[in-house]
Scaffold this active site. Structure first.
Site, PDB file in Angstrom:
ATOM      1  N   ASP A 101       5.496  -0.730  -4.813  1.00 14.62           N
ATOM      2  CA  ASP A 101       4.480  -0.888  -3.775  1.00 14.62           C
ATOM      3  C   ASP A 101       3.584   0.342  -3.687  1.00 14.62           C
ATOM      4  O   ASP A 101       3.980   1.445  -4.084  1.00 14.62           O
ATOM      5  CB  ASP A 101       5.136  -1.108  -2.403  1.00 14.62           C
ATOM      6  CG  ASP A 101       5.864  -2.441  -2.341  1.00 14.62           C
ATOM      7  OD1 ASP A 101       5.515  -3.349  -3.120  1.00 14.62           O
ATOM      8  OD2 ASP A 101       6.785  -2.561  -1.512  1.00 14.62           O
ATOM      9  N   TYR A 102       2.434   0.161  -3.089  1.00 11.07           N
ATOM     10  CA  TYR A 102       1.442   1.226  -2.876  1.00 11.07           C
ATOM     11  C   TYR A 102       2.084   2.471  -2.240  1.00 11.07           C
ATOM     12  O   TYR A 102       1.808   3.595  -2.622  1.00 11.07           O
ATOM     13  CB  TYR A 102       0.353   0.647  -1.961  1.00 11.07           C
ATOM     14  CG  TYR A 102      -0.838   1.528  -1.731  1.00 11.07           C
ATOM     15  CD1 TYR A 102      -1.608   1.992  -2.793  1.00 11.07           C
ATOM     16  CD2 TYR A 102      -1.229   1.874  -0.431  1.00 11.07           C
ATOM     17  CE1 TYR A 102      -2.722   2.786  -2.574  1.00 11.07           C
ATOM     18  CE2 TYR A 102      -2.348   2.667  -0.201  1.00 11.07           C
ATOM     19  CZ  TYR A 102      -3.080   3.118  -1.273  1.00 11.07           C
ATOM     20  OH  TYR A 102      -4.187   3.894  -1.044  1.00 11.07           O
TER      21      TYR A 102
END
Ligand code: URA
Length: 242
Positions: A101-102
């Site tokens: 994820d970011y």
């Protein structure tokens, strides 16, 4: 001879699923003719996608990155955010193997070897991935048991996992949990905690297969050596990819 969608994925052009979409959209030609899914071809055939000839990468590159927060695990981003590929100093068209994820940090491989990337990302590859999650709340032994046995996310039970409660801060009401899973469902760790009522505040991947973060600070990367590449191939080569 192999199925055309597999050959396209092995070239590293895109995933097999994306290749199937392109074939359905009639964007793929073999030796000048539009073909259907499942068409058998070989590397000697002239394969065109959207009119562009597929050219096999001559030399493969493999990197292990300790991904920093706020980077996208993709080759480009529609919002122009920094990607994991931007961090690596190469002119070769590499891409990440799977995703973090970011806001997740930790280990991610990047390569232009489509065959290895697809083998590693295939659900049957069973590559162990170890995460450390900092969560809000006091995680109990009972919660750990639930995570170990599998919890339901999107109505599907997760596989058995190795889970350890590393630390509980009663004052701050936070817990640190280490989990090893081999599945790679979207936001899997965050959703596993969500399913038992906790929110993940920080997540990092500290192990991927036999790789650890040893010697790699967040934001740093290194090339894999040929032995590491062959061990990775050995880990996944007998898995079914059809
Ligand atoms: N699980 C998540 O929830 N996020 C990641 O980035 C990786 C695994």
């Amino acid at each position: 001879m192999e199925k055309i969608q597999k050959i396209i994925a092995n070239y590293g052009y895109c995933s097999r699923r994306k290749a199937e979409k392109l074939i359905k959209e009639k964007k793929v030609k073999v030796n000048g003719k539009i073909i259907d899914i499942g068409y058998l071809a070989s590397n000697k055939d002239k394969i065109e996608i959207n009119g562009n000839l597929l050219i096999k990468e001559k030399k493969f590159e493999y990197y292990l990155l300790n991904k920093p927060r706020f980077t996208i695990s993709s080759t480009n981003d529609e919002h122009n955010r920094k990607t994991v590929v931007d961090i690596i100093n190469t002119k070769t068209r590499i891409y990440p193997v799977g995703r973090l994820d970011y806001d997740t940090t930790g280990l991610i491989l990047l390569t232009n070897d489509g065959q290895l990337a697809n083998l590693l990302m295939h659900p049957s590859s069973n590559i162990d991935k170890t995460y450390v999650a900092k969560v809000s709340g006091i995680v109990t032994g009972y919660d750990i048991k639930k995570l170990k046995n599998g919890v339901y996310i999107d109505n599907i039970k997760t596989s058995k996992a190795k889970v350890k409660l590393r630390k509980v801060d009663k004052k701050k009401e936070t817990s640190i949990v280490e989990l090893t899973i081999h599945e790679g469902r979207n936001h899997q760790v965050k959703k596993m905690f969500e399913s038992i009522g906790y929110k993940v505040d920080k997540l990092t991947r500290i192990k991927y297969a036999f790789f650890t973060t040893d010697g790699l600070k967040v934001g740093e990367y290194r090339k894999l050596n040929p032995k590491e590449v062959s061990v990775l191939y050995n880990l996944v080569k007998n898995k079914k990819t059809n």
